[in-house]
Scaffold this active site. Structure first.
Site: not given
Ligand code: NAP
Length: 319
Positions: A139, A142-143
């Site tokens: 992701c 997300c990261d």
């Protein structure tokens, strides 16, 4: 007969549980475990394999995925939701009441909320497991921010890989898309946008054969050729896998309408094709796939279920 059974305990299922429990519907939450197919529906969902969550509103310092799940679960329990470490083994949505088989026994319920999520597809390498959350992610949204000024790899040739590669250019010095063929599956416009980006390179006809690291974090990868060329060793700080997701919907396939790609077909708001069966989160959403969008949809599904229950109550259907 139960009023609401919620299948799944990621942000969608647990938010549905908060709303349903506050509405005094005493929901049962099937938290997850191994599905009849043998696949794991992780209790807590994909947040359980996320380290820091920095984009969930209300946590200015960030929060770990597992902590966010635990807090949301506690919040639902505070209002009376009941949680079982179990999955839906079978369902029967052919009439009223709806039926869900749990640990060999049929439970009856007036409504069901499906929030079974989706699992990211992985490459299946031992080294991928070894460096999960230590440079390996599925992701970028997300990261990505954890990889400032680093070289990154992204694996895949679909729209997700293009989108994630473009997103990662905000942080990375260079992003290499590793694709196993010489042509992208992605839409032309997305592929062109990626290929023309000054920070993006493409390793055509290549597969990640091994992710290498210093034991603690990713430092590179070995790329095998799909056309007989020698292996390539590349340096990178992270490997983002974007080869698609699989929704956890197998058990519902003969009972509600699914899309061709296996995601639940949303009829209207959060309704599915079966009366009283609602859906929330990633098992119905291949597009946004965020904890906050799943949570929002969990709220919507619970409100939809509550409204139908009021109608059933008025009709004397709940006894
Ligand atoms: P996808 O379209 O199924 O693409 C998966 C990609 O991963 C393919 O290029 C495939 O290679 C590759 N792949 C699969 N297994 C692999 C493996 N084991 N090793 C190496 N490569 C592998 O999945 P997606 O990109 O997640 O997209 C899913 C759906 O969402 C699509 O309909 C897409 O259009 C849509 N979507 C749209 C947007 C947008 O419009 N903004 C954004 C994201 C997703 P091959 O090509 O060789 O099979």
């Amino acid at each position: 007969m139960e009023k609401v059974i919620i299948i799944g305990s990621g942000p969608a299922g647990l938010t549905a549980a908060i709303y349903a429990a506050r509405g005094q519907l005493e929901p049962i939450v099937l938290e997850g475990g191994f599905l009849p197919s043998g696949d794991l529906m992780t209790p807590g969902g994909q947040l359980m394999i996320t380290t820091e969550v920095e984009n969930f509103p209300g946590f200015p310092e960030g929060i770990t995925g597992p902590d966010l799940v635990e807090k949301t679960r506690e919040q639902a329990k505070r209002f009376g939701s009941r949680h079982l470490d179990a999955v839906a083994e079978e369902v029967d949505f052919s009439g009223f009441p709806l039926k869900v088989k749990v640990e060999g026994e049929w439970l009856e319920s007036a409504t069901v909320i499906i929030a079974t999520g989706a699992n990211a597809r992985w490459l299946g390498l031992d080294s991928e497991q070894q460096y999960m959350n230590r440079g390996v992610s599925a992701c970028a949204t997300c990261d990505g921010a954890f990889f400032k000024d680093q070289k990154l790899l992204i694996v895949g040739g679909g729209d997700s890989a293009m989108e994630e590669a473009l997103f990662l250019t905000r942080y990375a010095t260079e992003v290499t898309i590793v694709h196993r063929r010489a042509e992208f599956r992605a839409s032309k416009i997305m592929a062109e946008r990626a290929v023309n980006h000054p920070k993006i390179k493409v390793a055509w006809n290549r597969e990640v054969a091994e992710i290498t690291g210093d034991g603690n974090k990713v430092t590179g990868a070995r790329l095998a050729s799909t056309t007989g060329e020698p292996d390539l060793e590349v340096a990178c700080g992270g490997v983002f896998v974007a080869i698609g997701h699989t929704p956890n919907t197998g058990v519902f396939k003969d009972h509600i309408k699914l899309r061709d790609d296996g995601y639940v077909d949303v009829v209207e708001h959060c309704k599915t094709s079966a009366k009283g069966v609602f859906v929330a989160g990633d098992c119905a959403d291949s597009h946004y796939r965020q904890a906050i969008t799943a949570a929002g949809m969990g709220c919507m599904a619970a409100l939809d279920a509550e409204k139908l229950l009021e109608e059933y109550e008025a009709d004397g259907k709940l006894g």
